[in-house]
Scaffold this motif. Structure first.
Motif, PDB file in Angstrom:
ATOM      1  N   ALA A  40     -10.295  14.304  17.295  1.00 37.53           N
ATOM      2  CA  ALA A  40     -11.325  13.817  18.201  1.00 37.53           C
ATOM      3  C   ALA A  40     -10.967  14.114  19.652  1.00 37.53           C
ATOM      4  CB  ALA A  40     -11.523  12.327  17.997  1.00 37.53           C
ATOM      5  N   THR A  41      -9.690  14.115  19.971  1.00 34.21           N
ATOM      6  CA  THR A  41      -9.310  14.299  21.366  1.00 34.21           C
ATOM      7  C   THR A  41      -8.190  15.338  21.459  1.00 34.21           C
ATOM      8  OG1 THR A  41      -7.384  12.945  21.896  1.00 34.21           O
ATOM      9  CG2 THR A  41      -9.358  11.788  21.301  1.00 34.21           C
TER      10      THR A  41
ATOM     11  N   ARG B 289      -5.473  15.119  22.925  1.00 33.88           N
ATOM     12  CA  ARG B 289      -4.165  14.476  22.826  1.00 33.88           C
ATOM     13  C   ARG B 289      -3.633  14.533  21.398  1.00 33.88           C
ATOM     14  NH1 ARG B 289      -3.454  13.354  27.837  1.00 33.88           N
ATOM     15  NH2 ARG B 289      -4.503  11.663  28.925  1.00 33.88           N
ATOM     16  N   GLN B 290      -4.522  14.454  20.416  1.00 36.73           N
ATOM     17  CA  GLN B 290      -4.079  14.375  19.030  1.00 36.73           C
ATOM     18  C   GLN B 290      -4.139  15.709  18.319  1.00 36.73           C
ATOM     19  OE1 GLN B 290      -6.718  11.381  17.585  1.00 36.73           O
ATOM     20  NE2 GLN B 290      -5.891   9.841  18.977  1.00 36.73           N
TER      21      GLN B 290
ATOM     22  N   GLN C 228      -0.237  17.916  22.966  1.00 34.81           N
ATOM     23  CA  GLN C 228       1.200  17.703  22.858  1.00 34.81           C
ATOM     24  C   GLN C 228       1.828  18.845  22.071  1.00 34.81           C
ATOM     25  OE1 GLN C 228       2.767  14.851  24.291  1.00 34.81           O
ATOM     26  NE2 GLN C 228       0.772  15.001  25.262  1.00 34.81           N
TER      27      GLN C 228
ATOM     28  N   VAL D 123     -16.120  10.865  16.808  1.00 31.57           N
ATOM     29  CA  VAL D 123     -17.196  11.540  17.523  1.00 31.57           C
ATOM     30  C   VAL D 123     -17.883  10.596  18.503  1.00 31.57           C
ATOM     31  CG1 VAL D 123     -19.286  12.902  17.360  1.00 31.57           C
ATOM     32  CG2 VAL D 123     -17.581  13.088  15.593  1.00 31.57           C
TER      33      VAL D 123
ATOM     34  N   TYR E 281     -14.852   9.085  20.433  1.00 28.58           N
ATOM     35  CA  TYR E 281     -13.663   9.876  20.188  1.00 28.58           C
ATOM     36  C   TYR E 281     -12.795   9.139  19.185  1.00 28.58           C
ATOM     37  CZ  TYR E 281     -16.014  12.655  23.356  1.00 28.58           C
ATOM     38  OH  TYR E 281     -16.998  13.397  23.898  1.00 28.58           O
ATOM     39  N   ALA E 282     -11.575   8.777  19.512  1.00 26.24           N
ATOM     40  CA  ALA E 282     -10.788   8.095  18.484  1.00 26.24           C
ATOM     41  C   ALA E 282     -10.751   6.593  18.735  1.00 26.24           C
ATOM     42  CB  ALA E 282      -9.395   8.678  18.426  1.00 26.24           C
TER      43      ALA E 282
ATOM     44  N   ARG F 196      -7.458   4.543  19.823  1.00 25.64           N
ATOM     45  CA  ARG F 196      -6.329   5.474  19.744  1.00 25.64           C
ATOM     46  C   ARG F 196      -6.517   6.713  20.595  1.00 25.64           C
ATOM     47  NH1 ARG F 196      -4.775   5.772  13.461  1.00 25.64           N
ATOM     48  NH2 ARG F 196      -4.186   3.601  13.213  1.00 25.64           N
ATOM     49  N   VAL F 197      -7.572   6.744  21.393  1.00 19.31           N
ATOM     50  CA  VAL F 197      -7.917   8.004  22.055  1.00 19.31           C
ATOM     51  C   VAL F 197      -6.781   8.519  22.922  1.00 19.31           C
ATOM     52  CG1 VAL F 197      -9.060   6.884  23.997  1.00 19.31           C
ATOM     53  CG2 VAL F 197      -9.747   9.144  23.324  1.00 19.31           C
ATOM     54  N   GLU F 198      -6.007   7.625  23.502  1.00 21.25           N
ATOM     55  CA  GLU F 198      -4.993   8.057  24.459  1.00 21.25           C
ATOM     56  C   GLU F 198      -3.631   8.271  23.801  1.00 21.25           C
ATOM     57  OE1 GLU F 198      -4.683   9.105  28.522  1.00 21.25           O
ATOM     58  OE2 GLU F 198      -6.337   8.723  27.196  1.00 21.25           O
ATOM     59  N   PHE F 199      -3.488   7.868  22.540  1.00 19.54           N
ATOM     60  CA  PHE F 199      -2.192   7.990  21.887  1.00 19.54           C
ATOM     61  C   PHE F 199      -2.048   9.363  21.266  1.00 19.54           C
ATOM     62  CE2 PHE F 199      -2.915   3.432  21.845  1.00 19.54           C
ATOM     63  CZ  PHE F 199      -1.756   3.018  22.450  1.00 19.54           C
ATOM     64  N   SER F 200      -0.843   9.881  21.351  1.00 21.32           N
ATOM     65  CA  SER F 200      -0.623  11.191  20.764  1.00 21.32           C
ATOM     66  C   SER F 200       0.820  11.222  20.310  1.00 21.32           C
ATOM     67  CB  SER F 200      -0.860  12.265  21.815  1.00 21.32           C
ATOM     68  OG  SER F 200      -0.028  11.996  22.909  1.00 21.32           O
TER      69      SER F 200
END
Lengths: 210, 303
Positions: free
Chosen positions: A76-77, A79-80, A106, B205, B208-209, B212-216
């Motif tokens: 979705a983003t 970042r992932q 990343q 969608v 987004y997530a 969790r959108v900012e976690f990677s």
């Protein structure tokens, strides 16, 4: 600085497909091989729908071609995501957004250039507002040529990328970091004053971060 | 002492193992419903390992880092306070020292840690996801607690062990003796598993997530791990309370899998509800049923 020691433009595709044969992965340790295997088995894709190639991503992800059976699934983003798919021509305006998205991903991160437009401009070779060769601006790990490539071709590209990852080939992000000045100079040439701000990439200079 | 250590690690390991297999099954099940092959059953394990070995260069202050740790600690503690087996000294964790009231508190640690971490990231999509999550929590918590309270009232104890001991055979399962409580409980339970009709929080969608959108990278890997462990802990809790617990590991897997299959089947059949629809639904149907069954349990002479 950047040296064209491996390939340029469309020559890259064949070379990248053959590169997997040259690497055996024997030089990796057991743990590295295991991690590389996990990495290739799970690719989260950021499908950046830049051009007409975006239409090929839908059948790839849905029931007909079902990329999920290879562990390939949409993220979705940025970042992932692990893989950035540039699907087709890239307008200069879009290039800026693509660079921002790419720099947020990343490591290890990979780029797949989809369609002839990312290789040599394709049918947009004389367009004033698209870029011709994607690998002048972002490090491309795998090209899938065609106008447009079918989802089968895309799957082949993904599988070749998976083999590359499993063999422990370094991701293009390493190349991007090592030659950041060259890439940034190229980006500045087309973007001009529209360059993304420095803080999005200056940490690449701050030693070997990440 | 050594027994406690081995037992705790066995519980954590088992919930992780069952978690990724269940989620792998869920993805395959979904795929078959959509007429495709779907990923390997170990796909969630691969994803999780990949995320744990990725880099993490995003910095949003200390809370962004501690948030996932709080959530993870909440999940591990929940796992350790839910007895996995009945009449056994293994897979008990510290459940002798805790009871259902404690478990209810531990279940809310996750959403709170999420709110703390996502709030400090400042991402609007993340904040939107957390807002949705807490709104949904408001809807599902009341019937969920009511369902738990009904079971506690029925057995006049808050101890999970005592409730399990009171259900020796199928005829004494709470599912049979108190089906209303099960109905009150099962829908909020599904929502707390982020299953489909109630998955508006992390709606792909749409926001987004979500949270969790900012976690990677690694932090996302930790969040995935705790999610899988938490799912199993909740499944085991429901199996303990309504399906009479389990005496062997195979029985435990069979019962939790049956519950998981129910959730999976419902979530592949129904489309997503909006946030306010979710809250409306929970405050009408499960809560209405809950009130009726409280009256039936306490006031009516035949109960």
């Amino acid at each position: 600085m950047y040296h064209h020691d491996h390939c340029e433009g469309f020559q890259c595709e064949q070379q990248q497909l053959e590169a997997t044969l040259a690497h055996s992965g024997g030089e990796l340790g057991a743990l590295d091989r295991l991690i590389a295997w996990f990495r290739q088995r799970s690719l989260f894709v950021l499908a950046y729908g830049t051009g007409c190639g975006a239409i090929e991503m839908r059948p790839l992800m849905t029931s007909r071609f079902d990329a999920e059976r290879f562990g390939i699934i949409g993220a979705a983003t940025p970042r992932q995501a692990d893989v950035l798919v540039i699907s087709g021509y890239l307008a200069i305006k879009t290039l800026k957004r693509v660079i921002r998205s790419y720099e947020q991903m990343q490591e290890p991160k990979y780029v797949i250039g989809l369609g002839s437009c990312t290789i040599n401009g394709g049918m947009y070779w004389d367009s004033y507002n698209t870029i011709k060769q994607l690998d002048h601006y972002l490090p491309v790990d795998m090209y899938v040529n065609g106008c447009m490539p079918r989802p089968e071709a895309l799957i082949e590209g993904f599988v070749a990328l998976q083999k590359q990852i499993a063999n422990g080939a370094p991701s293009g992000a390493m190349r991007y970091r090592e030659n950041i000045d060259w890439y940034k100079a190229n980006q500045r040439r087309v973007l001009g004053d529209n360059m993304p701000p420095d803080y999005t990439y200056d940490w690449y200079h701050a030693g070997d971060v990440a | 002492m050594l027994h406690y250590f081995i037992d705790a690690f066995a519980m954590i390991g088992m919930s992780y193992f069952m978690g990724f297999l269940f989620y792998g099954f869920y993805r395959q099940f979904n795929a078959r419903v959509q007429r495709r092959w779907g990923p390997s059953i170990f796909q969630n394990f691969f994803d999780n390992m990949k995320f744990l070995f990725k880099t993490e260069t995003i910095i949003h202050g200390p809370m962004f880092f501690f948030g996932p740790m709080i959530i993870f600690a909440g999940a591990v503690t929940t796992v350790l306070f839910v007895p996995y087996l009945k009449d056994s000294i293994w897979l008990q964790g510290f459940s002798q020292s805790g009871n259902m009231i404690l478990i209810v508190y531990l279940l809310v640690v996750g959403p709170l840690g999420n709110a703390l971490a996502v709030g400090s990231s400042g991402n609007p999509f993340g904040v939107m996801g957390v807002t949705r999550g807490l709104t949904r929590l408001m809807g599902l918590e009341v019937p969920f607690l009511l369902g738990l309270a009904l079971v506690m009232v029925q057995h006049e104890t808050a101890s999970v062990h005592a409730i399990m001991a009171a259900q020796p055979d199928f005829a004494h399962w709470n599912l049979v003796t108190n089906p209303l409580a099960f109905l009150v409980m099962i829908l909020p339970f599904m929502a707390s598993q982020h299953a489909s009709p109630f998955d508006v929080v992390g709606a792909p969608v749409e926001v987004y997530a979500g949270p969790r959108v900012e976690f990677s990278g690694r932090l996302l890997g930790i969040l995935m791990t705790q999610n899988m462990m938490m799912t199993v802990a909740k499944l085991v809790l429901i199996a303990d309370l309504f399906l009479g617990g389990a005496t062997t590991i195979w029985e435990l897997i069979a019962k939790t899998f049956a519950l998981f299959l129910l959730t999976a089947a419902i979530s592949t059949s129904f489309p997503r509800l909006r946030t306010e629809q979710t809250v409306d639904f929970f405050w009408k149907i499960p809560l209405g049923l809950g009130v009726i069954s409280v009256i039936a349990t306490i006031w009516f002479p035949w109960s």
